[in-house]
Design a protein around this motif. Structure first.
Motif, mmCIF file in Angstrom:
data_model
loop_
_atom_site.group_PDB
_atom_site.id
_atom_site.type_symbol
_atom_site.label_atom_id
_atom_site.label_comp_id
_atom_site.label_asym_id
_atom_site.label_seq_id
_atom_site.Cartn_x
_atom_site.Cartn_y
_atom_site.Cartn_z
ATOM 1 N N PHE A 187 41.262 -86.035 23.650
ATOM 2 C CA PHE A 187 41.191 -87.493 23.808
ATOM 3 C C PHE A 187 41.330 -87.887 25.287
ATOM 4 O O PHE A 187 41.893 -88.924 25.613
ATOM 5 C CB PHE A 187 42.284 -88.153 22.958
ATOM 6 C CG PHE A 187 42.195 -87.789 21.492
ATOM 7 C CD1 PHE A 187 41.239 -88.370 20.677
ATOM 8 C CD2 PHE A 187 43.042 -86.834 20.947
ATOM 9 C CE1 PHE A 187 41.136 -88.021 19.326
ATOM 10 C CE2 PHE A 187 42.951 -86.475 19.595
ATOM 11 C CZ PHE A 187 41.992 -87.066 18.788
ATOM 12 N N LEU A 188 40.834 -87.012 26.174
ATOM 13 C CA LEU A 188 40.961 -87.262 27.614
ATOM 14 C C LEU A 188 39.987 -88.333 28.057
ATOM 15 O O LEU A 188 38.832 -88.333 27.637
ATOM 16 C CB LEU A 188 40.653 -85.981 28.403
ATOM 17 C CG LEU A 188 41.320 -84.692 27.947
ATOM 18 C CD1 LEU A 188 40.790 -83.527 28.765
ATOM 19 C CD2 LEU A 188 42.818 -84.802 28.092
ATOM 20 N N ARG A 189 40.452 -89.206 28.947
ATOM 21 C CA ARG A 189 39.536 -90.161 29.572
ATOM 22 C C ARG A 189 39.151 -89.643 30.940
ATOM 23 O O ARG A 189 39.999 -89.121 31.668
ATOM 24 C CB ARG A 189 40.240 -91.518 29.784
ATOM 25 C CG ARG A 189 40.386 -92.354 28.546
ATOM 26 C CD ARG A 189 41.399 -93.460 28.787
ATOM 27 N NE ARG A 189 42.687 -92.901 29.201
ATOM 28 C CZ ARG A 189 43.664 -93.605 29.762
ATOM 29 N NH1 ARG A 189 43.508 -94.872 30.004
ATOM 30 N NH2 ARG A 189 44.807 -93.033 30.096
ATOM 31 N N GLU A 190 37.895 -89.796 31.299
ATOM 32 C CA GLU A 190 37.482 -89.427 32.652
ATOM 33 C C GLU A 190 38.287 -90.259 33.637
ATOM 34 O O GLU A 190 38.525 -91.438 33.417
ATOM 35 C CB GLU A 190 35.987 -89.691 32.853
ATOM 36 C CG GLU A 190 35.147 -88.732 32.056
ATOM 37 C CD GLU A 190 33.660 -88.851 32.368
ATOM 38 O OE1 GLU A 190 33.292 -89.385 33.429
ATOM 39 O OE2 GLU A 190 32.870 -88.390 31.529
ATOM 40 N N GLY A 191 38.681 -89.633 34.708
ATOM 41 C CA GLY A 191 39.443 -90.348 35.736
ATOM 42 C C GLY A 191 40.942 -90.347 35.468
ATOM 43 O O GLY A 191 41.735 -90.603 36.363
ATOM 44 N N ILE B 82 38.608 -87.653 12.921
ATOM 45 C CA ILE B 82 39.569 -88.423 13.734
ATOM 46 C C ILE B 82 38.987 -88.667 15.125
ATOM 47 O O ILE B 82 39.069 -89.764 15.675
ATOM 48 C CB ILE B 82 40.933 -87.682 13.820
ATOM 49 C CG1 ILE B 82 41.689 -87.820 12.492
ATOM 50 C CG2 ILE B 82 41.782 -88.202 14.984
ATOM 51 C CD1 ILE B 82 42.912 -86.914 12.356
ATOM 52 N N LYS B 83 38.359 -87.642 15.689
ATOM 53 C CA LYS B 83 37.784 -87.789 17.033
ATOM 54 C C LYS B 83 36.712 -88.896 17.059
ATOM 55 O O LYS B 83 36.734 -89.789 17.902
ATOM 56 C CB LYS B 83 37.178 -86.449 17.462
ATOM 57 C CG LYS B 83 36.321 -86.514 18.693
ATOM 58 C CD LYS B 83 37.145 -86.769 19.928
ATOM 59 C CE LYS B 83 36.263 -87.109 21.098
ATOM 60 N NZ LYS B 83 36.976 -87.274 22.327
ATOM 61 N N TYR B 84 35.792 -88.834 16.119
ATOM 62 C CA TYR B 84 34.700 -89.823 16.111
ATOM 63 C C TYR B 84 35.219 -91.217 15.774
ATOM 64 O O TYR B 84 34.800 -92.204 16.370
ATOM 65 C CB TYR B 84 33.622 -89.430 15.091
ATOM 66 C CG TYR B 84 32.697 -88.381 15.627
ATOM 67 C CD1 TYR B 84 31.633 -88.730 16.455
ATOM 68 C CD2 TYR B 84 32.891 -87.053 15.340
ATOM 69 C CE1 TYR B 84 30.788 -87.783 16.969
ATOM 70 C CE2 TYR B 84 32.052 -86.083 15.853
ATOM 71 C CZ TYR B 84 30.993 -86.453 16.665
ATOM 72 O OH TYR B 84 30.167 -85.504 17.184
ATOM 73 N N SER C 268 38.148 -92.376 16.312
ATOM 74 C CA SER C 268 38.908 -92.916 17.459
ATOM 75 C C SER C 268 37.968 -93.546 18.460
ATOM 76 O O SER C 268 38.161 -94.693 18.887
ATOM 77 C CB SER C 268 39.691 -91.807 18.184
ATOM 78 O OG SER C 268 40.647 -91.253 17.351
ATOM 79 N N ASN C 269 36.950 -92.802 18.868
ATOM 80 C CA ASN C 269 36.028 -93.356 19.870
ATOM 81 C C ASN C 269 35.280 -94.570 19.326
ATOM 82 O O ASN C 269 35.054 -95.542 20.043
ATOM 83 C CB ASN C 269 35.043 -92.284 20.345
ATOM 84 C CG ASN C 269 35.620 -91.468 21.495
ATOM 85 O OD1 ASN C 269 36.721 -91.758 21.966
ATOM 86 N ND2 ASN C 269 34.899 -90.476 21.959
ATOM 87 N N ALA C 270 34.908 -94.513 18.049
ATOM 88 C CA ALA C 270 34.175 -95.642 17.463
ATOM 89 C C ALA C 270 35.075 -96.873 17.399
ATOM 90 O O ALA C 270 34.637 -97.993 17.656
ATOM 91 C CB ALA C 270 33.672 -95.278 16.067
HETATM 92 C C1 UGA Z 1 36.656 -92.018 26.048
HETATM 93 C C2 UGA Z 1 37.987 -92.132 25.285
HETATM 94 O O1 UGA Z 1 38.784 -93.189 25.833
HETATM 95 C C3 UGA Z 1 38.774 -90.816 25.372
HETATM 96 O O2 UGA Z 1 39.947 -90.900 24.569
HETATM 97 C C4 UGA Z 1 37.885 -89.686 24.841
HETATM 98 O O3 UGA Z 1 38.537 -88.435 24.941
HETATM 99 C C5 UGA Z 1 36.601 -89.634 25.650
HETATM 100 O O4 UGA Z 1 35.912 -90.902 25.544
HETATM 101 C C6 UGA Z 1 35.751 -88.520 25.072
HETATM 102 O O5 UGA Z 1 35.365 -88.609 23.910
HETATM 103 O O6 UGA Z 1 35.607 -87.491 25.748
HETATM 104 P P1 UGA Z 1 35.905 -92.157 28.618
HETATM 105 O O7 UGA Z 1 34.504 -92.126 28.112
HETATM 106 O O8 UGA Z 1 36.291 -91.289 29.746
HETATM 107 O O9 UGA Z 1 36.948 -91.839 27.433
HETATM 108 O O10 UGA Z 1 36.161 -93.657 29.092
HETATM 109 P P2 UGA Z 1 37.038 -94.905 28.626
HETATM 110 O O11 UGA Z 1 38.126 -95.114 29.591
HETATM 111 O O12 UGA Z 1 37.391 -94.832 27.214
HETATM 112 O O13 UGA Z 1 35.950 -96.074 28.821
HETATM 113 C C7 UGA Z 1 34.755 -96.100 28.050
HETATM 114 C C8 UGA Z 1 33.958 -97.354 28.354
HETATM 115 O O14 UGA Z 1 34.641 -98.506 27.864
HETATM 116 C C9 UGA Z 1 33.762 -97.600 29.846
HETATM 117 O O15 UGA Z 1 32.462 -98.067 30.073
HETATM 118 C C10 UGA Z 1 34.803 -98.650 30.186
HETATM 119 O O16 UGA Z 1 34.461 -99.427 31.302
HETATM 120 C C11 UGA Z 1 34.799 -99.454 28.906
HETATM 121 N N1 UGA Z 1 36.061 -100.225 28.684
HETATM 122 C C12 UGA Z 1 37.193 -99.590 28.380
HETATM 123 C C13 UGA Z 1 36.031 -101.607 28.771
HETATM 124 O O17 UGA Z 1 34.974 -102.212 29.060
HETATM 125 N N2 UGA Z 1 37.168 -102.291 28.521
HETATM 126 C C14 UGA Z 1 38.337 -101.687 28.215
HETATM 127 O O18 UGA Z 1 39.356 -102.391 27.987
HETATM 128 C C15 UGA Z 1 38.348 -100.298 28.141
#
Ligand code: UGA
Length: 432
Positions: free
Chosen positions: A152-156, A206-208, A210-212
């Protein structure tokens, strides 16, 4: 423990390095020779804050190794993580699992003693069953177990997310594998991570889900922001007002451009594909995908309105072009729709991104990269803050921009409208 990460992309590299930092003996494997040679010299293929220091430290300590030899690496490891890409197939919503299955076949040729094989790649429900079948063609069932352990890692934020996860999900009904994995993750569990053991299929879902769900939250607040713009309400008030309800939660309620990245768009589509195959309706997620796809059109219409329907020859600056801050990732960035559109309409575009020039725009006439904020903004009619990098948060635009009546369109709501008004800056945000 002896671990092997197959695939040194985002998931494999970050998880491998962090596992090594927890004291494990980790080999990161990739078929890309130049990538592996670079990693041995601590040249990192991705942008992730803090990762290079951790690679250097653990490589020097001998806990982290890099190899192109999958067979040898599998043989000497107890736990093997499959961390290869699962992109969307062309012209379809289906995930392309060919890399996962190729790796499973390779693993099966090299099992001589008991191995735990973990799917860490994001894979549709039932992929674990398929991987198990592939390996069982060559290996006795008592010599391996296939487990799902989504990340569940976020980039950055990946290193922080690895060290302090909310939860660790382990999908297996094999008791001994569960025990070993609980032990592997014990340093994180002792820091507060919840350990959840489920069926393999549940872990995959759970993974899908969560992201959805997160994509749904973002899309929901983006639509409410559209309404706020019509009714002169500040979306920030609404986000705080609903987010303080613990049942809703305040995170992922920041309105902005269309969500992007390598995960939300790909995973929501793959989930729809799974639903289709099982003849199940996921109408909410379908709507989220459609709404997000239309989001850039809505923001472009607003740009048009802000510029009084005169886009031609206007000098427009984009600050940040990646899909979000703290990453160099352009995948599914909303800019990929907005910049070519504005370029087509005759705007003269300059952009600055802390992670440098982007190949995606090289061929576009009248789209220019500038390597600093000043040069990108000084002659601008309209400045668009597209990502929320810290370096965009305290700009003295009155000093930087030479044009008198320049406009700021802050797509991440990082500036206060009141302060902008006091400075006489024509300011537009999202949902306010
Ligand atoms: C996402 C999930 O947050 C991670 O938990 C997951 O592990 C990862 O996908 C993955 O499946 O590998 P990530 O894609 O790195 O992480 O980025 P997020 O921080 O989740 O942002 C996703 C998008 O939503 C971005 O475009 C961001 O700008 C947008 N966002 C996020 C918003 O517009 N508003 C918010 O409040 C949060």
């Amino acid at each position: 423990m002896k671990l092997c990460m197959i695939g040194t992309g985002y998931v494999g590299l970050v998880s491998g390095v962090c596992f090594a930092d927890l004291g494990n003996d980790v080999t990161c494997v990739d078929k890309d020779i130049s990538k592996i040679n670079n990693l041995k010299k601590s040249i990192i293929p991705i942008y992730e804050p803090g990762l290079d220091e951790l690679v250097k430290k653990n490589y020097k300590a001998g806990r982290l190794k890099f190899s192109t030899n999958i067979g040898e690496s599998v043989k000497k490891s107890d736990i093997i993580f499959i961390c290869v890409g699962t992109p969307t197939k062309r012209n379809s919503y289906e995930a392309d699992l060919s890399q996962v299955f190729t790796v499973a076949k390779e693993i099966s040729k090299n099992i001589k003693s008991f191995k735990i094989i973990i799917n860490k790649s994001t894979v549709p429900v039932l992929t674990g069953d398929k991987v198990e079948k592939i390996i069982a063609k060559k290996v006795k069932k008592k010599l391996f177990s296939v487990v799902s352990n989504p990340e569940f890692l976020r980039e950055g934020e990946a290193i922080r997310d690895f060290i302090y996860p909310d939860r660790v999900v382990i999908g297996t009904s094999n008791k001994s594998s569960n025990k070993k994995l609980k032990n592997l993750y014990s340093p994180l569990i002792s820091k507060g991570a919840k350990y959840i053991n489920t069926s393999r299929r549940a872990a995959e879902l759970i993974k899908y889900a969560s992201n959805a769900f997160l994509a749904t939250k973002v899309t929901f607040i983006n639509e409410i922001a559209n309404l706020c713009e019509k009714l002169d309400i500040n979306i920030e008030d609404v986000s705080i007002g609903i987010g303080t309800d613990k049942r809703i939660g305040g995170r992922f309620l920041r309105a902005g451009p269309a969500y992007g990245g390598s995960c939300f768009p790909k995973d929501t589509r793959a989930l729809i594909d799974t639903a289709k195959k099982t003849k199940t309706s996921l109408s909410v997620i379908n709507t989220v995908i459609n709404s997000n796809e239309k989001r850039s059109e809505i923001l472009l219409k607003r740009i048009n309105k802000i510029l009084n329907n005169k886009i031609k020859n206007k000098k427009i600056t984009f600050l940040g072009v990646t899909f979000k801050a703290n990453t160099d990732d352009m995948r599914e960035s909303a800019c990929l729709k907005m910049i070519p559109y504005l370029n087509n309409k005759g705007a003269k575009i300059k952009y600055y991104d802390p992670t440098g020039q982007k190949n995606e725009f090289r061929k576009l006439k009248n789209v220019q990269y500038k390597n600093n904020i000043k040069h990108a903004c000084e002659k601008s009619d309209l400045i668009i803050i597209h990502t929320e990098w810290n370096e965009f948060k305290f700009l003295d635009l009155k000093k930087i921009v030479k044009k008198k009546n320049f406009i700021l369109y802050d797509m991440r709501n990082i500036y206060s409208p009141d302060k902008m008004k006091k400075q006489n800056i024509k300011y537009f945000g999202i949902g306010r």
